[in-house]
Design an enzyme around this catalytic site. Sequence first.
Site, PDB file in Angstrom:
ATOM      1  N   ASP A   8       0.868  -1.178   0.000  1.00 27.81           N
ATOM      2  CA  ASP A   8       0.000   0.000   0.000  1.00 27.81           C
ATOM      3  C   ASP A   8       0.910   1.235   0.000  1.00 27.81           C
ATOM      4  OD1 ASP A   8       0.905   0.350   2.598  1.00 27.81           O
ATOM      5  OD2 ASP A   8      -1.085   0.405   3.527  1.00 27.81           O
ATOM      6  N   CYS A  65       3.311  -3.056   3.992  1.00 29.20           N
ATOM      7  CA  CYS A  65       2.488  -1.883   4.320  1.00 29.20           C
ATOM      8  C   CYS A  65       3.230  -1.117   5.404  1.00 29.20           C
ATOM      9  CB  CYS A  65       1.054  -2.280   4.702  1.00 29.20           C
ATOM     10  SG  CYS A  65       0.841  -3.161   6.249  1.00 29.20           S
ATOM     11  N   THR A  67       3.045  -1.149   8.706  1.00 27.13           N
ATOM     12  CA  THR A  67       3.506  -2.045   9.766  1.00 27.13           C
ATOM     13  C   THR A  67       3.754  -3.472   9.280  1.00 27.13           C
ATOM     14  OG1 THR A  67       1.226  -2.618  10.239  1.00 27.13           O
ATOM     15  CG2 THR A  67       2.175  -0.809  11.529  1.00 27.13           C
ATOM     16  N   GLY A  68       3.173  -3.823   8.155  1.00 24.78           N
ATOM     17  CA  GLY A  68       3.179  -5.213   7.687  1.00 24.78           C
ATOM     18  C   GLY A  68       2.035  -6.016   8.287  1.00 24.78           C
ATOM     19  N   ILE A  69       1.343  -5.425   9.242  1.00 28.13           N
ATOM     20  CA  ILE A  69       0.304  -6.179   9.970  1.00 28.13           C
ATOM     21  C   ILE A  69      -0.970  -6.315   9.133  1.00 28.13           C
ATOM     22  CG2 ILE A  69      -1.179  -6.221  12.012  1.00 28.13           C
ATOM     23  CD1 ILE A  69       1.063  -4.711  13.521  1.00 28.13           C
ATOM     24  N   GLY A  70      -1.503  -5.196   8.688  1.00 27.11           N
ATOM     25  CA  GLY A  70      -2.784  -5.248   7.966  1.00 27.11           C
ATOM     26  C   GLY A  70      -2.678  -6.080   6.702  1.00 27.11           C
ATOM     27  N   HIS A  98      10.420 -23.690   8.957  1.00 29.49           N
ATOM     28  CA  HIS A  98       9.408 -24.340   9.807  1.00 29.49           C
ATOM     29  C   HIS A  98       7.989 -24.208   9.253  1.00 29.49           C
ATOM     30  CE1 HIS A  98      11.917 -24.348  13.782  1.00 29.49           C
ATOM     31  NE2 HIS A  98      12.670 -24.571  12.724  1.00 29.49           N
ATOM     32  N   HIS A 133       7.861 -30.646  10.446  1.00 26.56           N
ATOM     33  CA  HIS A 133       7.209 -29.369  10.120  1.00 26.56           C
ATOM     34  C   HIS A 133       6.101 -29.547   9.081  1.00 26.56           C
ATOM     35  CE1 HIS A 133      10.156 -27.418  12.577  1.00 26.56           C
ATOM     36  NE2 HIS A 133      11.143 -27.936  11.860  1.00 26.56           N
TER      37      HIS A 133
HETATM   38  C1  RB5 Z   1      -1.776   2.979   6.301  1.00 31.38           C
HETATM   39  O1  RB5 Z   1      -1.761   4.220   6.906  1.00 31.38           O
HETATM   40  C2  RB5 Z   1      -1.462   1.897   7.344  1.00 31.38           C
HETATM   41  O2  RB5 Z   1      -2.559   1.727   8.178  1.00 31.38           O
HETATM   42  C3  RB5 Z   1      -1.084   0.603   6.671  1.00 31.38           C
HETATM   43  O3  RB5 Z   1       0.008   0.806   5.847  1.00 31.38           O
HETATM   44  C4  RB5 Z   1      -0.703  -0.543   7.587  1.00 31.38           C
HETATM   45  O4  RB5 Z   1       0.240  -0.168   8.530  1.00 31.38           O
HETATM   46  C5  RB5 Z   1      -1.816  -1.319   8.127  1.00 31.38           C
HETATM   47  O5  RB5 Z   1      -1.654  -2.323   8.839  1.00 31.38           O
END
Ligand code: RB5
Length: 149
Positions: A8, A65, A67-70, A98, A133
């Site tokens: 993103d 993204c 954080t890489g989380i979303g 693994h 694994h």
């Molecule tokens: C975008 O602002 C941000 O929310 C997205 O890049 C990401 O960190 C979501 O997990």
Amino acid sequence: MKLAIGSDHGGFALKSEILKHIQGQGYDVKDFGCYSTDSVDYPDVGSAVAEAVAKGEYDRGIIICGTGIGISIAANKVPGIRAALCGDCFSAKASREHNNANILAMGERVIGVELAKMIADIWLTTEFSGGRHSRRVDKIGDIECRYSK
Ligand code: RB5
């Protein structure tokens, strides 16, 4: 190895660096966007990369993204995808050995460019260890089956 990459806007700058880096190593990479820092929604790009990998059109994917989380949460909703969010080299190696991760996720706002390149290099060159694994990874597939209609 055919690779799919996507980000993103929050991951655009790091994705551009990683794309250049891995293309320089000769990998065949398709960029699924985004193509500027204009705001986009990470589930759209995460699912596009994940679906292409799940269909077998690409061997593996890299998604980024802020954080890489979303984007990793979104990718992991696609059956057959094992997206690993990595911010260190040990996890990158273990996610291949693994977990047989088929997508690497990273966060531009979390790690620096040089570390991200190192993580990508390790992740791309580490093979799945198999053995015990495999049984565990197969059980992840079993969970997907339990919830598929
Ligand atoms: C975008 O602002 C941000 O929310 C997205 O890049 C990401 O960190 C979501 O997990």
